[in-house]
Design an enzyme around this catalytic site. Structure first.
Site, PDB file in Angstrom:
ATOM      1  N   HIS A  89       0.850  -1.189   0.000  1.00  0.00           N
ATOM      2  CA  HIS A  89       0.000   0.000   0.000  1.00  0.00           C
ATOM      3  C   HIS A  89       0.891   1.246   0.000  1.00  0.00           C
ATOM      4  CE1 HIS A  89      -3.013   2.974   1.150  1.00  0.00           C
ATOM      5  NE2 HIS A  89      -2.250   3.304   2.177  1.00  0.00           N
ATOM      6  N   ASP A 118       6.776  21.896 -26.211  1.00  0.00           N
ATOM      7  CA  ASP A 118       6.743  20.519 -25.698  1.00  0.00           C
ATOM      8  C   ASP A 118       7.829  20.410 -24.638  1.00  0.00           C
ATOM      9  OD1 ASP A 118       6.700  17.609 -25.414  1.00  0.00           O
ATOM     10  OD2 ASP A 118       5.577  17.627 -27.302  1.00  0.00           O
ATOM     11  N   TRP A 154       7.320  -0.607   3.664  1.00  0.00           N
ATOM     12  CA  TRP A 154       7.762   0.028   2.413  1.00  0.00           C
ATOM     13  C   TRP A 154       9.176   0.573   2.554  1.00  0.00           C
ATOM     14  CZ3 TRP A 154       9.075   5.106   0.948  1.00  0.00           C
ATOM     15  CH2 TRP A 154       8.973   6.076   1.944  1.00  0.00           C
ATOM     16  N   SER A 181      12.929   6.019 -14.029  1.00  0.00           N
ATOM     17  CA  SER A 181      11.892   6.821 -14.667  1.00  0.00           C
ATOM     18  C   SER A 181      11.839   8.223 -14.066  1.00  0.00           C
ATOM     19  CB  SER A 181      10.547   6.111 -14.518  1.00  0.00           C
ATOM     20  OG  SER A 181       9.497   7.005 -14.684  1.00  0.00           O
ATOM     21  N   SER A 182      11.880   8.290 -12.737  1.00  0.00           N
ATOM     22  CA  SER A 182      11.810   9.597 -12.074  1.00  0.00           C
ATOM     23  C   SER A 182      12.994  10.471 -12.434  1.00  0.00           C
ATOM     24  CB  SER A 182      11.810   9.435 -10.551  1.00  0.00           C
ATOM     25  OG  SER A 182      10.607   8.922 -10.127  1.00  0.00           O
ATOM     26  N   HIS A 265      13.436  11.384   3.317  1.00  0.00           N
ATOM     27  CA  HIS A 265      12.834  12.635   3.752  1.00  0.00           C
ATOM     28  C   HIS A 265      12.643  13.633   2.626  1.00  0.00           C
ATOM     29  CE1 HIS A 265      10.656  14.831   6.572  1.00  0.00           C
ATOM     30  NE2 HIS A 265      11.176  15.900   6.040  1.00  0.00           N
ATOM     31  N   GLU A 267      12.116  12.857  -0.234  1.00  0.00           N
ATOM     32  CA  GLU A 267      10.991  12.243  -0.958  1.00  0.00           C
ATOM     33  C   GLU A 267       9.648  12.800  -0.475  1.00  0.00           C
ATOM     34  OE1 GLU A 267      10.578  10.262  -3.421  1.00  0.00           O
ATOM     35  OE2 GLU A 267       8.488   9.675  -3.164  1.00  0.00           O
ATOM     36  N   TYR A 269       9.071  15.711   0.595  1.00  0.00           N
ATOM     37  CA  TYR A 269       8.883  17.043   0.024  1.00  0.00           C
ATOM     38  C   TYR A 269       8.702  16.981  -1.477  1.00  0.00           C
ATOM     39  CZ  TYR A 269       9.466  18.538   4.647  1.00  0.00           C
ATOM     40  OH  TYR A 269       9.247  18.690   5.976  1.00  0.00           O
ATOM     41  N   SER A 280      -0.993  27.158  -4.955  1.00  0.00           N
ATOM     42  CA  SER A 280      -0.628  28.561  -5.187  1.00  0.00           C
ATOM     43  C   SER A 280      -1.133  29.073  -6.526  1.00  0.00           C
ATOM     44  CB  SER A 280       0.892  28.739  -5.118  1.00  0.00           C
ATOM     45  OG  SER A 280       1.367  28.274  -3.879  1.00  0.00           O
ATOM     46  N   HIS A 314      15.313  12.275  11.767  1.00  0.00           N
ATOM     47  CA  HIS A 314      14.156  12.382  12.665  1.00  0.00           C
ATOM     48  C   HIS A 314      13.200  11.205  12.465  1.00  0.00           C
ATOM     49  CE1 HIS A 314      11.981  15.113   9.530  1.00  0.00           C
ATOM     50  NE2 HIS A 314      11.593  13.871   9.381  1.00  0.00           N
ATOM     51  N   HIS A 315      13.450  10.411  11.417  1.00  0.00           N
ATOM     52  CA  HIS A 315      12.685   9.166  11.290  1.00  0.00           C
ATOM     53  C   HIS A 315      13.286   8.085  12.174  1.00  0.00           C
ATOM     54  CE1 HIS A 315      10.369  10.505   7.732  1.00  0.00           C
ATOM     55  NE2 HIS A 315      11.422  11.267   7.541  1.00  0.00           N
ATOM     56  N   THR A 340       7.403  26.617   6.138  1.00  0.00           N
ATOM     57  CA  THR A 340       6.070  26.064   5.894  1.00  0.00           C
ATOM     58  C   THR A 340       5.009  27.001   6.445  1.00  0.00           C
ATOM     59  OG1 THR A 340       7.114  23.933   6.231  1.00  0.00           O
ATOM     60  CG2 THR A 340       4.739  23.935   5.996  1.00  0.00           C
ATOM     61  N   LYS A 343       4.378  29.844   4.142  1.00  0.00           N
ATOM     62  CA  LYS A 343       3.472  29.493   3.045  1.00  0.00           C
ATOM     63  C   LYS A 343       2.005  29.595   3.476  1.00  0.00           C
ATOM     64  CE  LYS A 343       6.239  26.719   0.002  1.00  0.00           C
ATOM     65  NZ  LYS A 343       5.826  27.449  -1.201  1.00  0.00           N
ATOM     66  N   ARG A 462       1.904   0.861  15.014  1.00  0.00           N
ATOM     67  CA  ARG A 462       1.506   0.731  13.609  1.00  0.00           C
ATOM     68  C   ARG A 462       1.941  -0.633  13.090  1.00  0.00           C
ATOM     69  NH1 ARG A 462       5.887   4.358  10.213  1.00  0.00           N
ATOM     70  NH2 ARG A 462       4.698   3.602   8.430  1.00  0.00           N
TER      71      ARG A 462
END
Lengths: 537, 379
Positions: A89, A118, A154, A181-182, A265, A267, A269, A280, A314-315, A340, A343, A462
């Site tokens: 998931h 293009d 994951w 790909s990315s 991390h 990722e 963002y 925006s 921090h993870h 943040t 924003k 979890r």
């Protein structure tokens, strides 16, 4: 390979407004159009449909998870299968649904918004997309091999992921392919933005969506190779006798976590910055007022991107780092709240004294700000180490990141789809379906995830297939919310299909407050647009 | 007078509900942390409340403004849009204010982190080892040094599979809890045998990953007696949900008694490795060891789970040469296999379980494996 060359093809009988040659012969028909296309709009469309299909696949897995957690005890599946569901998931939603959706938006919108005909590398663009289906196939097929799909989360943490069967190898290869790909997609986006802007469009005149994608693309190029590297090390640990992550062989399982989160991390963002961009764009349009603090928005986006590279641990506050490392990562993480916050304040100021109307895109944008901010608050709570020690790996964290990923990224994507559908299809979407979709999503989302804060605080870990009786009621509420949220997305599908098939004809600029370049093109946007670049003053 | 009485009553109720919440672990609508039972956990509890108030204040501030705007600055009300688009002063103000708020949050947190990391001068040191899927406790230093046991969930497979009723302790009790005295500084050295686990006791504010091949430490000092429960909080495979951490906090005198009792038991349990058992004796012991360690994967009927966990009934290992069978039980499977090493079991337990596996179901090897063979194998 490409049957059509951009230079001498005009599409569909549209697109003559630029008064070029008229030997238009459009794209080839049928399957070959999609296999061989180098057109940014075709590729964007494929990205979006691909991501929606993966969203449904990942959603089915969430259904399975919440169905098992509907009541205490094991009802529907084994704990191994449950772990496979949570693992996939996560992977499918992150790599299959959210990220490709944003790339789809970039494909459609970046050239139109900067006045380019293009993407810079049209054929590589085709290849970036067509790498995705094989990767998705690997992920899904893993469920049918001996041992089942990867069930170590994951995040691939070894040594658990070393214990898995060949499903884990398929997961690793899928990530390699998705990463490739990315990276190609990002290089394409960077090159397009830096080289193909219309005359007069300086960097500081670019629409914010383009800015956020430029910064996101740099992040992707920076971190995707790191992920590819670390999962390759995992692969060699599994099969070729290396011991990168095996203490008995001189390795360190925690090293994997450091490398993984150095990717992981940023990722996060990568999945939220383009969402900031979409919001925006929507807010000023429906507030009929310019975006407040454009340049501070750009600087805030860049600051968030830079900070995102120095906060990964921090993870890992519970792995037992030295006190100085703990404190460094805590302070750096808390700092993210500053840009943040800027924003959120800017968005509020954009709405302030506007002349607002509340079409579906605006509803999703406001829903985004409201719920993303709640996710931001729980983010600050998680950043404070002593509190994080209690909530790490509990449902509190699940609630936190679904508030930023679902009501953050996903809501922004929905808002963006409704916002640009008239431009993409030439029809107005059904406003009442759109509003129904918003309100159902809003209500069921909160029913699903708000109670998970309480579950986490009260101590439910979890990634568990079962729980103590104390947690039964909140879990049942959460499951009911999840089923409702999942079914609500069928309304979205209906709204989009209906809009593609017909509906009120959309004007070139269906939103009176819109200001960006794509609204100067007719609706639907011609197959080849901005063959002559516009001049931006 | 009466208002004073009401105040007293309320105060008493508040204290009663606060202290009683440890017992009422079954409150299905618990909205906050488990009531703290250590100084560190209290600090965490208070900091979390403080964070909530700050967040609430900001929330009301920001969304109050936004709500006002949403209600009044509408096109449908004919409101004409202003055209301002930046203000450097305002932007600087709302960059600086959050910064100051963050410093206010970070200051107490920093003090707590430093205190959490200070594991010096413990009264008792216990090594905690995570296994798939149980906890091992070895008392290393201080009163009780030398005591060592494995702690497993008391939740049965039947309860999990809804074939037996569940009670309020479902998933939250272990056969042998970690026992510590109240008010003493306990240092825990945390490691793991197979994959990463995490040892968490919410009431003490301790959560530390258990990492195979590395030792990390943490400490706590319980401030009241009682039973405190946590769960493994790092995904560690299929039974990750079923390895509770249970800590029994006792008065020091009672703890001393418990230590004496444990010492007496382990003295009685010491068996001469050269003692020879009969097949039936070993099978009977082996069945229990099997149920506690092996059945979760290989299943009570020895059939395993096809595609995931191999069957032992009729397997090549369980009916082939003894040495290989012993090796796989003691040292685990090949790299990449889900089969964990069980070298933490005693010689008698390993001998018994190997004997059992070779003589259960349709495996009729008739082999007897004696503890002395295991002892020799380990050398």
């Amino acid at each position: 390979m490409a049957a059509v060359h951009d230079d001498h093809a005009h599409g569909h009988g549209h697109g003559h407004e630029h008064g070029h040659d008229d030997h238009a012969h459009g794209p080839p028909k049928g399957m070959m159009r999609w296999l061989t296309t180098t057109n940014h709009k075709d590729i964007g469309t494929m990205y979006l449909w691909f991501s929606f299909s993966m969203f449904l696949v990942g959603g089915m897995m969430a259904f399975g998870i919440r169905a098992e957690l509907f009541q205490p005890g094991m009802q529907l599946m084994t704990p191994e299968f449950f772990n496979s569901l949570t693992t996939n998931h996560g992977l499918i939603m992150v790599f299959g649904a959210i990220m490709p959706a944003f790339v789809g938006f970039a494909n459609w919108q970046v050239p139109m918004m900067i006045g380019a005909p293009d993407m810079a590398f049209a054929r590589m663009n085709n290849w970036s997309f067509w790498l995705l289906p094989p990767a998705a196939l690997l992920l899904v097929a893993a469920f049918f091999v001996p041992g089942g799909a990867g069930a170590g989360g994951w995040t691939f943490y070894p040594p658990l992921s070393v214990q898995m069967g060949m499903g884990m190898d398929m997961m690793i290869f899928a990530v390699h392919i998705l990463g490739a790909s990315s990276i190609m997609g990002s290089i394409n986006i960077i090159t397009t933005i830096l080289n193909m802007r219309a005359p007069g469009m300086t960097l500081m005149k670019m629409p914010l969506f383009v800015w956020t994608w430029l910064i996101t693309a740099y992040l992707l190029v920076l971190v995707m190779p790191v992920l590819a590297g670390t999962v390759t090390m995992l692969l060699t640990d599994r099969h070729f006798g290396t011991n990168f992550f095996n203490a008995a062989g001189g390795g360190d399982p925690i090293m994997f976590q450091h490398i993984f989160w150095f990717f992981g991390h940023p990722e996060v963002y990568i999945m939220i910055l383009p969402a900031f961009g979409i919001v925006s764009e929507i807010l000023p349009t429906f507030s009929r007022k310019p975006l407040f603090g454009y340049s501070s928005m750009v600087y805030a986006t860049a600051s968030i991107a830079i900070l995102s590279c120095i906060v990964w641990a921090h993870h890992m506050f519970t792995v037992g780092m030295p006190v100085t490392a703990q404190l460094f990562f805590m302070y750096a993480t808390m700092l993210i709240a500053v840009p943040t916050g800027v924003k959120v304040f800017n968005w509020t100021a954009t709405m302030w004294q506007g002349s607002m109307s509340f079409e579906t895109p605006m509803l999703f944008a406001i829903g985004f700000i409201f719920l993303f901010t709640i996710g931001g608050f729980s983010g600050v709570v998680c950043a404070v180490i002593p509190v994080d020690i209690q909530v790490q790996e509990t449902y509190y964290v699940i609630a936190h990141f679904h508030y930023v990923l679902v009501s953050g990224s996903l809501f922004a994507l929905f808002g963006g789809v409704y916002y640009w559908l008239p431009k993409w299809t030439g029809h107005m979407y059904d406003e009442s379906l759109g509003r129904l979709h918003f309100w159902l999503s809003m209500v069921f989302f909160n029913v699903t995830f708000f109670v998970q804060h309480f579950l986490g605080l009260a101590g439910m870990p979890r990634r568990v297939p079962d729980y103590a009786l104390q947690f039964a009621d909140f879990n049942m509420i959460s499951s009911i919310g999840a089923f409702g949220f999942g079914l609500s997305q069928l309304v979205f599908l209906a709204a989009v299909v209906k809009c593609i098939r017909g509906g009120k004809k959309a004007e070139a600029k269906p939103w009176d407050g819109a200001t960006t370049l794509e609204w100067d093109l007719p609706s639907p946007a011609p197959y080849h647009s901005w063959v002559t670049p516009p001049v931006v003053k | 007078m009466s208002s004073k009485a009401v105040a007293t009553l309320l105060g008493t109720l508040a204290i009663a509900s606060y202290s009683g919440m440890g017992m009422a672990a079954a409150d299905p609508y618990q909205l906050n942390f488990t009531p703290p039972a250590s100084g560190i956990a209290s600090q965490i509890y208070d900091q979390h409340i403080m964070l909530l108030w700050i967040c609430l204040a900001i929330f009301i501030g920001v969304f109050g403004v936004m709500l006002y705007s949403l209600l009044n600055h509408r096109k449908s009300k004919g409101y004409k849009a202003a055209n301002f688009h930046h203000s450097t002063t305002v932007e600087i103000i709302w960059t600086v204010i959050p910064f100051i708020i963050l410093i206010a949050m970070a200051y107490p947190a920093t003090k707590t982190v430093i205190a959490m990391k200070d594991t010096s001068n413990p009264d008792i040191t216990v090594k905690v080892t995570g296994y798939q899927w149980q906890w091992g406790y070895d008392y290393l230093v201080g009163e009780g040094a030398g005591i060592s046991f494995i702690s497993r969930t008391t939740t049965t497979l039947d309860q999990r599979n809804n074939k037996a009723p569940k009670d309020e302790f479902y998933m939250l009790r272990a056969d042998k809890p970690l026992v510590v005295p109240v008010g003493k500084r306990v240092r825990v050295l945390i490691t793991a045998n197979d994959v990463i686990h995490a040892w968490w006791v919410p009431a003490f504010g301790v959560k530390q990953d258990a990492i195979p091949g590395f030792i990390r430490d943490a400490w706590f000092q319980a401030d009241r007696v009682g039973t405190f429960v946590g769960q493994c909080t790092e995904l560690c495979g299929k039974d990750h949900g079923f390895m509770p951490i249970v800590v029994e906090v006792m008065e020091p005198a009672q703890y001393t008694q418990w230590v004496a009792q444990q010492k007496a038991q382990s003295a009685a349990a010491v068996v001469d490795v050269n003692k020879v058992f009969t097949l039936d004796e070993l099978k009977a012991t082996g069945e229990k060891v099997y149920a506690g360690n092996c059945a979760a994967c290989h299943q009570a009927n020895g059939q395993g789970i096809p595609g995931t966990f191999v069957a032992l009934d009729g397997s090549k290992v369980a009916t082939g040469p003894k040495a290989e069978h012993i090796n796989i039980v003691v040292n685990g499977g090949k790299a990449g296999s889900a089969m964990a090493a069980f070298k933490h079991l005693s010689d008698v337990e390993i001998a018994a379980v190997v004997t059992y596996e070779r003589n259960a179901w349709s495996n009729m090897t008739g082999d007897v494996v004696q503890p002395s063979e295991i002892n020799a194998f380990r050398k």
